[in-house]
Design a protein around this motif. Structure first.
Motif, PDB file in Angstrom:
ATOM      1  N   VAL A 118      26.209  49.854 -20.240  1.00 19.53           N
ATOM      2  CA  VAL A 118      25.391  50.967 -19.741  1.00 19.53           C
ATOM      3  C   VAL A 118      24.200  51.148 -20.678  1.00 19.53           C
ATOM      4  O   VAL A 118      24.302  50.917 -21.888  1.00 19.53           O
ATOM      5  CB  VAL A 118      26.208  52.276 -19.644  1.00 19.53           C
ATOM      6  N   ASP A 119      23.062  51.527 -20.113  1.00 14.46           N
ATOM      7  CA  ASP A 119      21.847  51.768 -20.914  1.00 14.46           C
ATOM      8  C   ASP A 119      21.504  50.587 -21.818  1.00 14.46           C
ATOM      9  O   ASP A 119      21.069  50.785 -22.959  1.00 14.46           O
ATOM     10  CB  ASP A 119      22.008  53.034 -21.770  1.00 14.46           C
ATOM     11  N   GLU A 120      21.731  49.376 -21.375  1.00 13.74           N
ATOM     12  CA  GLU A 120      21.356  48.129 -22.043  1.00 13.74           C
ATOM     13  C   GLU A 120      22.186  47.766 -23.263  1.00 13.74           C
ATOM     14  O   GLU A 120      22.480  46.605 -23.475  1.00 13.74           O
ATOM     15  CB  GLU A 120      19.880  48.140 -22.459  1.00 13.74           C
ATOM     16  N   ASP A 121      22.544  48.707 -24.114  1.00 19.84           N
ATOM     17  CA  ASP A 121      23.175  48.364 -25.390  1.00 19.84           C
ATOM     18  C   ASP A 121      24.495  49.086 -25.658  1.00 19.84           C
ATOM     19  O   ASP A 121      24.988  49.047 -26.787  1.00 19.84           O
ATOM     20  CB  ASP A 121      22.215  48.686 -26.549  1.00 19.84           C
ATOM     21  N   PRO A 165      43.355  60.242 -24.351  1.00 19.94           N
ATOM     22  CA  PRO A 165      42.132  59.444 -24.413  1.00 19.94           C
ATOM     23  C   PRO A 165      40.872  60.303 -24.290  1.00 19.94           C
ATOM     24  O   PRO A 165      40.781  61.171 -23.433  1.00 19.94           O
ATOM     25  CB  PRO A 165      42.273  58.494 -23.219  1.00 19.94           C
ATOM     26  N   VAL A 166      39.919  60.024 -25.181  1.00 24.33           N
ATOM     27  CA  VAL A 166      38.636  60.728 -25.196  1.00 24.33           C
ATOM     28  C   VAL A 166      37.536  59.729 -24.818  1.00 24.33           C
ATOM     29  O   VAL A 166      37.485  58.631 -25.370  1.00 24.33           O
ATOM     30  CB  VAL A 166      38.352  61.288 -26.610  1.00 24.33           C
ATOM     31  N   PRO A 167      36.656  60.064 -23.854  1.00 23.80           N
ATOM     32  CA  PRO A 167      35.570  59.142 -23.509  1.00 23.80           C
ATOM     33  C   PRO A 167      34.554  59.037 -24.645  1.00 23.80           C
ATOM     34  O   PRO A 167      34.160  60.043 -25.225  1.00 23.80           O
ATOM     35  CB  PRO A 167      34.944  59.770 -22.259  1.00 23.80           C
ATOM     36  N   MET A 168      34.168  57.814 -24.949  1.00 25.23           N
ATOM     37  CA  MET A 168      33.210  57.555 -26.027  1.00 25.23           C
ATOM     38  C   MET A 168      32.139  56.583 -25.543  1.00 25.23           C
ATOM     39  O   MET A 168      32.433  55.649 -24.782  1.00 25.23           O
ATOM     40  CB  MET A 168      33.904  56.924 -27.234  1.00 25.23           C
ATOM     41  N   LYS A 169      30.923  56.793 -26.011  1.00 23.22           N
ATOM     42  CA  LYS A 169      29.823  55.867 -25.744  1.00 23.22           C
ATOM     43  C   LYS A 169      29.550  55.120 -27.050  1.00 23.22           C
ATOM     44  O   LYS A 169      29.134  55.712 -28.046  1.00 23.22           O
ATOM     45  CB  LYS A 169      28.582  56.630 -25.290  1.00 23.22           C
ATOM     46  N   LEU A 170      29.807  53.789 -27.033  1.00 22.30           N
ATOM     47  CA  LEU A 170      29.713  52.993 -28.247  1.00 22.30           C
ATOM     48  C   LEU A 170      28.560  52.002 -28.166  1.00 22.30           C
ATOM     49  O   LEU A 170      28.381  51.313 -27.155  1.00 22.30           O
ATOM     50  CB  LEU A 170      31.016  52.219 -28.476  1.00 22.30           C
ATOM     51  N   LEU A 171      27.776  51.928 -29.226  1.00 20.90           N
ATOM     52  CA  LEU A 171      26.728  50.936 -29.343  1.00 20.90           C
ATOM     53  C   LEU A 171      27.352  49.565 -29.603  1.00 20.90           C
ATOM     54  O   LEU A 171      28.257  49.441 -30.429  1.00 20.90           O
ATOM     55  CB  LEU A 171      25.801  51.311 -30.504  1.00 20.90           C
ATOM     56  N   ILE A 172      26.885  48.537 -28.901  1.00 20.27           N
ATOM     57  CA  ILE A 172      27.392  47.172 -29.100  1.00 20.27           C
ATOM     58  C   ILE A 172      26.677  46.564 -30.297  1.00 20.27           C
ATOM     59  O   ILE A 172      25.453  46.492 -30.332  1.00 20.27           O
ATOM     60  CB  ILE A 172      27.127  46.298 -27.862  1.00 20.27           C
ATOM     61  N   ASP A 173      27.451  46.117 -31.294  1.00 19.24           N
ATOM     62  CA  ASP A 173      26.875  45.422 -32.442  1.00 19.24           C
ATOM     63  C   ASP A 173      27.552  44.066 -32.565  1.00 19.24           C
ATOM     64  O   ASP A 173      28.694  43.975 -33.022  1.00 19.24           O
ATOM     65  CB  ASP A 173      27.066  46.232 -33.722  1.00 19.24           C
ATOM     66  N   PRO A 174      26.891  42.984 -32.154  1.00 18.50           N
ATOM     67  CA  PRO A 174      27.535  41.670 -32.145  1.00 18.50           C
ATOM     68  C   PRO A 174      27.702  41.029 -33.518  1.00 18.50           C
ATOM     69  O   PRO A 174      28.311  39.972 -33.624  1.00 18.50           O
ATOM     70  CB  PRO A 174      26.601  40.825 -31.270  1.00 18.50           C
ATOM     71  N   VAL A 175      27.170  41.648 -34.588  1.00 16.63           N
ATOM     72  CA  VAL A 175      27.329  41.067 -35.920  1.00 16.63           C
ATOM     73  C   VAL A 175      28.221  41.900 -36.839  1.00 16.63           C
ATOM     74  O   VAL A 175      28.681  41.407 -37.865  1.00 16.63           O
ATOM     75  CB  VAL A 175      25.964  40.825 -36.610  1.00 16.63           C
ATOM     76  N   ALA A 176      28.473  43.156 -36.501  1.00 23.05           N
ATOM     77  CA  ALA A 176      29.341  43.986 -37.346  1.00 23.05           C
ATOM     78  C   ALA A 176      30.790  43.520 -37.228  1.00 23.05           C
ATOM     79  O   ALA A 176      31.285  43.340 -36.115  1.00 23.05           O
ATOM     80  CB  ALA A 176      29.229  45.452 -36.938  1.00 23.05           C
ATOM     81  N   PRO A 177      31.502  43.324 -38.339  1.00 24.67           N
ATOM     82  CA  PRO A 177      32.875  42.824 -38.267  1.00 24.67           C
ATOM     83  C   PRO A 177      33.918  43.903 -37.978  1.00 24.67           C
ATOM     84  O   PRO A 177      35.098  43.607 -37.907  1.00 24.67           O
ATOM     85  CB  PRO A 177      33.088  42.214 -39.648  1.00 24.67           C
ATOM     86  N   MET A 211      31.825  35.208 -27.120  1.00 23.97           N
ATOM     87  CA  MET A 211      31.321  36.456 -26.563  1.00 23.97           C
ATOM     88  C   MET A 211      29.987  36.208 -25.869  1.00 23.97           C
ATOM     89  O   MET A 211      29.150  35.456 -26.365  1.00 23.97           O
ATOM     90  CB  MET A 211      31.127  37.494 -27.662  1.00 23.97           C
ATOM     91  N   SER A 212      29.808  36.829 -24.723  1.00 19.73           N
ATOM     92  CA  SER A 212      28.545  36.778 -23.990  1.00 19.73           C
ATOM     93  C   SER A 212      28.057  38.212 -23.800  1.00 19.73           C
ATOM     94  O   SER A 212      28.803  39.082 -23.365  1.00 19.73           O
ATOM     95  CB  SER A 212      28.777  36.106 -22.630  1.00 19.73           C
ATOM     96  N   TYR A 213      26.779  38.433 -24.132  1.00 15.61           N
ATOM     97  CA  TYR A 213      26.194  39.769 -24.093  1.00 15.61           C
ATOM     98  C   TYR A 213      24.982  39.680 -23.166  1.00 15.61           C
ATOM     99  O   TYR A 213      23.896  39.342 -23.582  1.00 15.61           O
ATOM    100  CB  TYR A 213      25.827  40.144 -25.529  1.00 15.61           C
ATOM    101  N   ASP A 214      25.202  39.943 -21.870  1.00 13.75           N
ATOM    102  CA  ASP A 214      24.184  39.727 -20.839  1.00 13.75           C
ATOM    103  C   ASP A 214      23.622  41.067 -20.378  1.00 13.75           C
ATOM    104  O   ASP A 214      24.228  41.777 -19.569  1.00 13.75           O
ATOM    105  CB  ASP A 214      24.798  38.964 -19.658  1.00 13.75           C
ATOM    106  N   LYS A 215      22.421  41.408 -20.878  1.00 14.16           N
ATOM    107  CA  LYS A 215      21.810  42.687 -20.508  1.00 14.16           C
ATOM    108  C   LYS A 215      21.341  42.691 -19.059  1.00 14.16           C
ATOM    109  O   LYS A 215      21.368  43.730 -18.403  1.00 14.16           O
ATOM    110  CB  LYS A 215      20.629  42.989 -21.433  1.00 14.16           C
ATOM    111  N   ASN A 216      20.893  41.532 -18.558  1.00 17.15           N
ATOM    112  CA  ASN A 216      20.408  41.470 -17.179  1.00 17.15           C
ATOM    113  C   ASN A 216      21.519  41.766 -16.182  1.00 17.15           C
ATOM    114  O   ASN A 216      21.330  42.486 -15.199  1.00 17.15           O
ATOM    115  CB  ASN A 216      19.800  40.102 -16.887  1.00 17.15           C
ATOM    116  N   LYS A 217      22.698  41.189 -16.417  1.00  8.18           N
ATOM    117  CA  LYS A 217      23.835  41.418 -15.526  1.00  8.18           C
ATOM    118  C   LYS A 217      24.657  42.634 -15.939  1.00  8.18           C
ATOM    119  O   LYS A 217      25.645  42.970 -15.290  1.00  8.18           O
ATOM    120  CB  LYS A 217      24.730  40.177 -15.500  1.00  8.18           C
ATOM    121  N   LYS A 218      24.252  43.262 -17.047  1.00 10.47           N
ATOM    122  CA  LYS A 218      24.953  44.449 -17.570  1.00 10.47           C
ATOM    123  C   LYS A 218      26.434  44.159 -17.770  1.00 10.47           C
ATOM    124  O   LYS A 218      27.299  44.920 -17.330  1.00 10.47           O
ATOM    125  CB  LYS A 218      24.757  45.644 -16.642  1.00 10.47           C
TER     126      LYS A 218
END
Length: 197
Positions: A16-19, A29-41, A139-146
């Motif tokens: 959602v929202d690109e990132d 369970p609590v809903p959370m909006k998480l930023l995707i970081d492909p390099v953070a371990p 891992m595949s991170y496709d913003k176009n296909k969301k």
């Protein structure tokens, strides 16, 4: 219940929202909006939440391009699948102090690490669910296909994947890196050497 579900080769999560991805965390369970970081371990949470399944650990501090973060390791359930049925118990940093101005509930780290605890890795937790998932460390991170896909690369769509060796930063700056000389990176000062038509 696992035996009733066919084996999956990947975990697909809508972007959602690109990132960002939206997940449920904790119990209840609590809903959370998480930023995707492909390099953070590892993942880290900026929004406080109450949970009966939260487990505490030691303190930790680190810095990255978003700022400095200080808090305590915790562990809780993350519901990443679309149906929100299968929880993964993931260790993350519950941030208590930060210089960051990130306007988000937290960050999901999907990077490589040999130094950070395996319990922090989404990949390692999926490997433990062998009755449900049979994934590779891809891992595949496709913003176009969301679509964020963990465990496999999508079918060819005008791309040519290339493998690059990764190396890790120290514990103060935890992240996965590639050597830019391997991808013919040119410093901005050397624009005269660029061949641009």
């Amino acid at each position: 219940i696992f035996t009733l579900i066919s084996l999956s080769l990947s975990l697909k999560i809508n972007i959602v929202d690109e990132d960002f991805i939206e997940v449920l965390v904790g119990n209840p369970p609590v809903p959370m909006k998480l930023l995707i970081d492909p390099v953070a371990p590892f993942s880290y949470m900026l929004k406080k939440f109450e949970s009966s399944t939260l487990l505490p650990f030691d303190a930790y501090k680190f810095s990255n391009s978003f700022g400095t973060f200080e808090g305590k390791w915790k562990s809780d359930f993350f519901y990443l699948t679309a149906d929100k049925i299968f929880p993964l118990r993931i260790k993350f940093l519950m941030v208590e102090q930060t210089t960051s101005v990130l306007d988000v509930d937290g960050v999901i780290g999907l990077g490589y690490s040999e130094k950070i605890d395996d319990d922090c890795s989404v990949f390692e937790q999926l490997h433990k669910m062998t009755d449900v998932f049979k994934i590779d460390n891809l891992m595949s991170y496709d913003k176009n296909k969301k679509l964020l896909t963990i465990g496999e690369l999508p079918k060819s769509d005008n791309y040519n994947p290339v493998k690059f060796p990764l190396f890790e930063g120290d514990s103060k700056y935890p992240a996965a890196f590639v050597n830019l000389t391997k991808i013919r990176f040119i410093n901005g000062k050397d624009r005269r050497d660029w061949n641009i038509n």
